[in-house]
Design an enzyme around this catalytic site. Structure first.
Site, PDB file in Angstrom:
ATOM      1  N   HIS A  34      -9.279   5.496  -2.528  1.00  0.00           N
ATOM      2  CA  HIS A  34     -10.060   4.729  -3.575  1.00  0.00           C
ATOM      3  C   HIS A  34     -11.573   4.407  -2.796  1.00  0.00           C
ATOM      4  O   HIS A  34     -11.763   5.010  -1.951  1.00  0.00           O
ATOM      5  CB  HIS A  34      -9.230   3.304  -3.673  1.00  0.00           C
ATOM      6  CG  HIS A  34      -8.828   2.718  -2.126  1.00  0.00           C
ATOM      7  ND1 HIS A  34      -9.758   2.282  -1.345  1.00  0.00           N
ATOM      8  CD2 HIS A  34      -7.594   2.581  -1.577  1.00  0.00           C
ATOM      9  CE1 HIS A  34      -9.298   1.970  -0.288  1.00  0.00           C
ATOM     10  NE2 HIS A  34      -7.739   2.330  -0.297  1.00  0.00           N
ATOM     11  N   HIS A  37     -11.830   4.088   1.076  1.00  0.00           N
ATOM     12  CA  HIS A  37     -11.871   5.376   1.818  1.00  0.00           C
ATOM     13  C   HIS A  37     -13.497   6.059   1.630  1.00  0.00           C
ATOM     14  O   HIS A  37     -13.982   6.437   2.387  1.00  0.00           O
ATOM     15  CB  HIS A  37     -11.003   6.188   1.209  1.00  0.00           C
ATOM     16  CG  HIS A  37      -9.632   5.733   1.389  1.00  0.00           C
ATOM     17  ND1 HIS A  37      -8.703   5.478   0.344  1.00  0.00           N
ATOM     18  CD2 HIS A  37      -8.798   5.760   2.672  1.00  0.00           C
ATOM     19  CE1 HIS A  37      -7.456   5.088   0.720  1.00  0.00           C
ATOM     20  NE2 HIS A  37      -7.543   5.263   2.243  1.00  0.00           N
ATOM     21  N   LYS A 151     -10.613  -3.302   7.144  1.00  0.00           N
ATOM     22  CA  LYS A 151      -9.393  -3.901   6.337  1.00  0.00           C
ATOM     23  C   LYS A 151      -8.301  -3.581   7.355  1.00  0.00           C
ATOM     24  O   LYS A 151      -7.371  -4.484   7.336  1.00  0.00           O
ATOM     25  CB  LYS A 151      -9.313  -2.737   5.145  1.00  0.00           C
ATOM     26  CG  LYS A 151      -7.751  -2.826   4.411  1.00  0.00           C
ATOM     27  CD  LYS A 151      -7.800  -3.940   3.539  1.00  0.00           C
ATOM     28  CE  LYS A 151      -6.293  -3.686   3.008  1.00  0.00           C
ATOM     29  NZ  LYS A 151      -5.338  -2.836   3.515  1.00  0.00           N
ATOM     30  N   SER A 187      -6.716  -0.914  -1.591  1.00  0.00           N
ATOM     31  CA  SER A 187      -5.354  -0.608  -0.912  1.00  0.00           C
ATOM     32  C   SER A 187      -4.760   0.501  -1.725  1.00  0.00           C
ATOM     33  O   SER A 187      -4.510   0.318  -2.701  1.00  0.00           O
ATOM     34  CB  SER A 187      -4.654  -1.642  -0.362  1.00  0.00           C
ATOM     35  OG  SER A 187      -3.530  -1.119   0.011  1.00  0.00           O
TER      36      SER A 187
HETATM   37  P1  AMP Z   1      -5.306   4.637   4.980  1.00  0.00           P
HETATM   38  O1  AMP Z   1      -5.326   5.820   3.996  1.00  0.00           O
HETATM   39  O2  AMP Z   1      -4.779   3.505   4.533  1.00  0.00           O
HETATM   40  O3  AMP Z   1      -4.780   5.139   6.516  1.00  0.00           O
HETATM   41  O4  AMP Z   1      -6.801   4.474   5.561  1.00  0.00           O
HETATM   42  C1  AMP Z   1      -7.762   5.154   5.979  1.00  0.00           C
HETATM   43  C2  AMP Z   1      -8.999   4.389   6.441  1.00  0.00           C
HETATM   44  O5  AMP Z   1      -9.709   3.841   5.365  1.00  0.00           O
HETATM   45  C3  AMP Z   1      -8.807   3.355   7.545  1.00  0.00           C
HETATM   46  O6  AMP Z   1      -9.597   3.427   8.526  1.00  0.00           O
HETATM   47  C4  AMP Z   1      -8.770   2.282   6.768  1.00  0.00           C
HETATM   48  O7  AMP Z   1      -9.124   0.978   7.429  1.00  0.00           O
HETATM   49  C5  AMP Z   1      -9.787   2.670   5.435  1.00  0.00           C
HETATM   50  N1  AMP Z   1      -9.749   1.577   4.579  1.00  0.00           N
HETATM   51  C6  AMP Z   1      -8.630   1.503   3.895  1.00  0.00           C
HETATM   52  N2  AMP Z   1      -8.887   0.473   2.766  1.00  0.00           N
HETATM   53  C7  AMP Z   1     -10.024   0.108   3.018  1.00  0.00           C
HETATM   54  C8  AMP Z   1     -10.944  -1.017   2.343  1.00  0.00           C
HETATM   55  N3  AMP Z   1     -10.556  -1.476   1.343  1.00  0.00           N
HETATM   56  N4  AMP Z   1     -12.392  -0.773   2.655  1.00  0.00           N
HETATM   57  C9  AMP Z   1     -12.863  -0.315   3.889  1.00  0.00           C
HETATM   58  N5  AMP Z   1     -12.037   0.848   4.570  1.00  0.00           N
HETATM   59  C10 AMP Z   1     -10.689   0.882   4.038  1.00  0.00           C
END
Ligand code: AMP
Length: 282
Positions: A34, A37, A151, A187
């Site tokens: 999203h 990312h 986040k 998310s």
């Molecule tokens: P994930 O795919 O949930 O493991 O997230 C991958 C990276 O994207 C991690 O460093 C998260 O903290 C970051 N991330 C996820 N959601 C957000 C958001 N809403 N804003 C900024 N970074 C995010």
């Protein structure tokens, strides 16, 4: 954008880039991308010649098997979004590629206090799993900069600690939380919310803002309790709402008004667990 699925292939490719002094930025993700990312990828493209994103739903960081099985997968859209954002390399490994010797018996990371609280307490083993996969990915990528999102506040502190010990030369860049227009933190798990739950989900950020607005020097207990009660009354099952030191995550019971603090929340709407946080005086 070049897509690699094998560790050997991406390692060969990156060794040539590094021999030529190319600055690399790395964005690890679990996919279902999203704009949160993508904001990390965009920042990385501004600061580096080569941007690597990984998509890997890491089984060792899920303490709840249902959460793992239901984790959304949208690989086609992910590739499209990454191309559009200017990502140069996508690493898309299989579980066997990352864990050739199986999922058990991995190295233990000494994380100390930070692993015993908040998500560390409510998701036993979660941060060990996060460290295992990010350690492995950093070993492969050896980037100049690693991009993480605020986040996942506790995860940022955990990975800063792990990286400072194992990869001290990698610079860690923390990027601000991206939100939907109504305030809900973006998310991948939001896609699992029903229409009704999606409307209620905004209450997490509203509660964090309420705590932030009402924070004043003195005891924090009543403020935290009223926040838990409010979310519970809206239908959440709350794991925690905590006011903590923004550098160490030590809970702050009596705030002196100067210490840098953050309010963090984790709560379930049915079986979807949502987390969010807000820096109060930074
Ligand atoms: P994930 O795919 O949930 O493991 O997230 C991958 C990276 O994207 C991690 O460093 C998260 O903290 C970051 N991330 C996820 N959601 C957000 C958001 N809403 N804003 C900024 N970074 C995010």
């Amino acid at each position: 954008m070049i897509i690699f699925k094998k560790v050997d292939d991406i390692t060969n490719f990156l060794s040539i880039a590094k021999e030529n002094g190319v600055a690399t930025g790395f964005v690890p993700t679990m996919g279902a991308l999203h704009n949160g990312h993508i904001s990390l990828v965009t920042k990385a493209t501004i600061e580096n010649q080569l941007v690597i994103c990984s998509i890997f739903v890491n089984p060792t960081q899920f303490n709840d098997s249902k959460d793992f099985e239901k984790y959304p997968v949208t690989i086609e859209q992910d590739i499209y979004q990454l191309e559009k954002a200017g990502c140069t390399v996508l690493f898309l490994p299989s579980v066997e590629e990352i864990y050739p010797n199986g999922l058990e018996g991995h190295r233990h990371f000494e994380l100390g206090f930070i692993e015993t609280i908040l998500d560390g307490k409510y998701r036993p083993g979660h941060f060990q799993g996060v460290c295992q996969v990010v350690h492995k990915l950093l070993e492969i990528m050896l980037p100049n900069k690693l991009y993480l999102g605020q986040k996942d506040f506790q995860q940022c502190l955990v990975l800063k600690k792990m990286a400072s010990i194992n990869y001290p030369s990698i610079q860690i860049i923390i990027c601000p939380t991206q939100r939907e227009a109504d305030g809900l933190a973006m998310s991948s798990r939001n896609s699992r919310l029903t229409k009704e739950q999606r409307l209620v989900a905004i209450e997490i950020y509203a509660t964090l803002q309420m705590v932030s607005n009402k924070s004043k020097p003195g005891n924090t207990y009543i403020l935290k309790q009223s926040a838990v009660q409010y979310l519970t009354s809206k239908g959440f099952k709350v794991d925690y709402i905590e006011i903590a030191n923004a550098n160490t995550l030590e809970p702050v019971e009596d705030w002196n008004g100067k210490e840098k603090i953050v309010v963090l929340a984790a709560a379930f709407l049915n079986e979807v667990r949502l987390i969010d946080n807000l820096l109060i005086n930074n």
